[in-house]
Design a protein around this motif. Structure first.
Motif, mmCIF file in Angstrom:
data_model
loop_
_atom_site.group_PDB
_atom_site.id
_atom_site.type_symbol
_atom_site.label_atom_id
_atom_site.label_comp_id
_atom_site.label_asym_id
_atom_site.label_seq_id
_atom_site.Cartn_x
_atom_site.Cartn_y
_atom_site.Cartn_z
ATOM 1 N N PHE A 96 36.362 29.853 41.096
ATOM 2 C CA PHE A 96 37.791 30.123 40.940
ATOM 3 C C PHE A 96 38.336 30.818 42.180
ATOM 4 N N TYR A 97 37.678 31.899 42.606
ATOM 5 C CA TYR A 97 38.171 32.666 43.748
ATOM 6 C C TYR A 97 38.018 31.887 45.049
ATOM 7 N N GLN A 98 37.031 31.023 45.092
ATOM 8 C CA GLN A 98 36.859 30.204 46.284
ATOM 9 C C GLN A 98 37.875 29.073 46.326
ATOM 10 N N ASP A 99 38.026 28.359 45.230
ATOM 11 C CA ASP A 99 38.913 27.194 45.213
ATOM 12 C C ASP A 99 40.388 27.586 45.220
ATOM 13 N N ARG A 100 40.735 28.665 44.513
ATOM 14 C CA ARG A 100 42.142 29.030 44.377
ATOM 15 C C ARG A 100 42.633 29.970 45.473
ATOM 16 N N LEU A 101 41.742 30.867 45.957
ATOM 17 C CA LEU A 101 42.169 31.887 46.912
ATOM 18 C C LEU A 101 41.497 31.760 48.272
ATOM 19 N N GLY A 102 40.542 30.842 48.409
ATOM 20 C CA GLY A 102 39.862 30.667 49.685
ATOM 21 C C GLY A 102 38.872 31.772 50.000
ATOM 22 N N VAL A 103 38.435 32.518 48.977
ATOM 23 C CA VAL A 103 37.532 33.654 49.185
ATOM 24 C C VAL A 103 36.095 33.158 49.342
ATOM 25 N N MET A 118 37.551 49.404 37.840
ATOM 26 C CA MET A 118 38.042 48.578 36.737
ATOM 27 C C MET A 118 39.532 48.310 36.901
ATOM 28 N N ASN A 119 40.269 49.311 37.353
ATOM 29 C CA ASN A 119 41.711 49.163 37.503
ATOM 30 C C ASN A 119 42.045 48.091 38.529
ATOM 31 N N GLU A 120 41.283 48.068 39.626
ATOM 32 C CA GLU A 120 41.515 47.075 40.660
ATOM 33 C C GLU A 120 41.038 45.701 40.214
ATOM 34 N N GLY A 121 39.863 45.673 39.583
ATOM 35 C CA GLY A 121 39.270 44.404 39.200
ATOM 36 C C GLY A 121 40.048 43.653 38.135
ATOM 37 N N LEU A 124 42.359 40.789 38.973
ATOM 38 C CA LEU A 124 41.792 39.520 39.415
ATOM 39 C C LEU A 124 41.373 38.634 38.244
ATOM 40 N N VAL A 125 41.450 39.175 37.029
ATOM 41 C CA VAL A 125 41.113 38.400 35.832
ATOM 42 C C VAL A 125 42.424 37.986 35.171
ATOM 43 N N THR A 126 42.843 36.775 35.462
ATOM 44 C CA THR A 126 44.152 36.288 35.036
ATOM 45 C C THR A 126 44.007 35.138 34.043
ATOM 46 N N HIS A 410 55.830 38.523 40.723
ATOM 47 C CA HIS A 410 55.527 39.599 39.781
ATOM 48 C C HIS A 410 54.375 39.205 38.872
ATOM 49 N N THR A 411 53.376 38.572 39.416
ATOM 50 C CA THR A 411 52.191 38.214 38.639
ATOM 51 C C THR A 411 50.977 38.209 39.550
ATOM 52 N N GLU A 412 49.817 38.518 38.950
ATOM 53 C CA GLU A 412 48.563 38.430 39.711
ATOM 54 C C GLU A 412 48.185 36.976 39.977
ATOM 55 N N GLU A 413 48.784 36.060 39.217
ATOM 56 C CA GLU A 413 48.477 34.634 39.349
ATOM 57 C C GLU A 413 49.293 34.079 40.510
ATOM 58 N N LEU A 414 48.772 34.210 41.722
ATOM 59 C CA LEU A 414 49.535 33.823 42.901
ATOM 60 C C LEU A 414 49.909 32.349 42.888
#
Length: 550
Positions: A96-103, A118-121, A124-126, A410-414
């Protein structure tokens, strides 16, 4: 047969679990992972070898045999299904992070994931992540657990396993060797291709991380800069000196109007008497490495996790010189930089208004800083570790009233936002950092009882969709300028310049020079007039800028 003409058992035949050999299940899972969790890998392969279909086919087949090898190697007897299930889950997450965000999922990214909060992580769970994960993990787990396995006796099974492992390794090597002249250059020059193969990439990264942590487990910080003392100019000042080091977060230089960005993201700093350094390179593209590296006496080329732990850093040297040093954190911690110092994690008790949205903006630092300015009696250095522009929840990094650039994401889902909305939200974080730094300067400058200065530098930058990349953490060999070019600001009060004999014009003359995090260690020591053998004059921006008196 019943009255319908259908045999009673016929309706249940399709529910019968097929029986397969263990090796066949491994192969099916390997093919499944390659087909569902490797969109980035296949896309890179097609792009790199578009003009050479034969080489593309060879690498593709090698990827199949290598993945089969990776799947088969740990999948032994009773461990087979648990191992296969783990690999399916792992690849479903990382893809997911590789395909969607290039990570890229390498050792440093594994370190980032394991040292986050936990607050930061949770940002990333959307919903998009859950959908991506479910569509890959559920069918994959069904594939793992549905068939029955036809197992051979232990000895024959062990021999068969060894033969499969050796055979898969031989096929992989043989395929690559068949076109070695062409492929060696490609694979060496494009490490991101192999680095995108799931689940090989996260497994390799995890093993490298474990190895690094194992080696570092016995490392203790060795004394460094114990000869540090206050120079004559600093020692002669009767008022306490305060240097505020603001460790920025995820601010990229490209979006600072002080450096030429077309949007006015720095209106407040532009009205202050500051020096902006426009060509600064970070030590890494992620906080876990960049933050300790920037405070280390080691240069980027010398720095490693173990080496950083193995020596005292800038803050220790300042302590040796007689400064009181504190670390205040509104992020994910000090990453061992402040192991031997006072650390304060900011929260709503410091400023309820700054934390009204559930997460604290960097305004949370200001009341505590004001109290320090009003009460301090000794020379002090305080580090403010910002939340800054940390994504993907950019809109939470500034108060609603500071949303200047609209519409903002206004969403974590870029993926649910346009590129303009993402950039708008990010630029609002830069503009709020501008206001925050100006507030720090004004607060310090308004006090007549201290001799203040501030230096700001971000830990790394951020990708906002350029080249298909988002966020940060790309390996150094492929990190784009957006992730490693960072802003740096220096503010010296008139009292600080006078006390320490600093020539602002001399310091300004170096604003356009290529600089890096390597300069921070010696520059801070130089600005504060600390005499020590560990200061490197070649990396000290204040070298030659001090007017000697007497």
């Amino acid at each position: 047969m019943d009255g319908t003409g259908v045999s009673p058992g016929a309706g249940r035949r399709w529910l019968r679990r097929p029986e397969v050999q263990p090796w066949a299940l491994n192969l099916l899972v390997a093919i499944y992972l390659l087909a569902t969790c490797n969109l980035t890998f296949w896309g890179k392969l097609a792009g790199i070898l578009a003009d050479d279909p034969v080489s593309m086919a060879i690498v593709g087949l090698a990827a199949v045999s290598l993945t089969f090898l990776v799947v088969t190697l740990p999948a032994v007897r009773r461990l087979q299904r648990p191992v296969l299930a783990f690999l399916v889950i792992l690849a479903s997450v990382t893809s997911f992070y590789q395909d969607r965000l290039g990570v890229m999922i390498d050792r440093d990214m594994v370190q980032n994931a394991l040292t986050t909060t936990m607050n930061e992580g949770r940002h990333l769970v959307t919903a998009g992540f859950a959908l991506h994960f479910g569509l890959r993990a559920v069918p994959g787990l069904f594939l793992v657990f549905w068939p029955r396995l036809r197992r051979a006796p232990p000895l024959r099974a062990a021999l068969g396993w060894a033969g499969l492992v050796l055979g898969a390794a031989a096929v992989t090597v043989g395929l690559l060797a068949s076109d070695l002249k062409n492929l060696s250059t490609t694979l060496r020059g494009r490490r991101d291709l192999v680095g995108s193969l799931q689940p090989l990439a996260p497994l390799t990264g995890t093993l490298r991380y474990i190895r690094m942590m194992t080696r570092a487990g016995t490392v203790t910080a060795q004394p460094f800069g114990r000869d540090a003392v206050k120079g004559a100019l600093l020692a002669a000042e009767s008022k306490p000196v305060l240097l505020v080091i603001v460790a920025g977060e995820t601010a990229r230089a490209q979006n600072w109007s002080l450096g030429g960005y077309e949007r006015d993201t720095n209106p407040e700093l532009a009205r202050r008497d500051i020096l902006y350094y426009s060509d600064v390179t970070s030590c890494a593209s992620a906080t876990a490495t960049a933050l300790p590296c920037m405070f280390s006496p080691l240069t980027r080329s010398e720095y490693s996790y173990e080496a950083g732990l193995g020596t005292e850093n800038l803050l220790d040297v300042l302590s040796h010189a007689g400064f009181h040093v504190e670390w205040w954190d509104n992020n994910t911690g000090d990453k061992h930089v402040a192991d031997r110092l006072d650390v304060h994690m900011m929260d709503a008790r410091d400023d309820a208004a700054a934390c009204a949205a559930g997460e604290c903006t960097d305004a949370v630092f200001l009341p505590r800083l004001r109290a320090l300015v009003e009460s301090m009696t000794q020379d002090t250095v305080v580090v403010l570790h910002q939340i800054g522009s940390h994504g993907p929840s950019y809109w939470l990094r500034y108060p609603p009233g500071d949303e200047v650039f609209t519409p903002a994401c206004h969403t974590e889902e870029l993926g649910d936002c346009t590129n303009d909305e993402i950039v708008n939200a990010y630029d609002n974080t830069i503009r709020f950092t501008d206001r925050f730094l100006a507030s720090v300067i004004d607060l310090l400058g308004a006090s007549g009882r201290i001799v203040p200065a501030m230096i700001y530098v971000s830990d790394h930058g951020e990708s906002l969709g350029e080249g298909g990349l988002y966020l940060h953490g790309a390996p150094w060999y492929m990190a784009p300028a957006e992730q490693v070019k960072v802003p740096m600001v220096l503010w010296l009060s008139p009292a600080f310049r006078a006390t320490l004999g600093l020539d602002a014009g001399c310091l300004a003359a170096r604003r356009a020079e290529p600089l890096s995090h390597d300069n921070l260690f010696s520059t801070v020591l130089g600005l504060l007039d600390i005499d020590t053998s560990v200061r490197d004059a070649a990396l000290d921006l204040s070298e030659g800028c001090r007017r000697l008196t007497g």
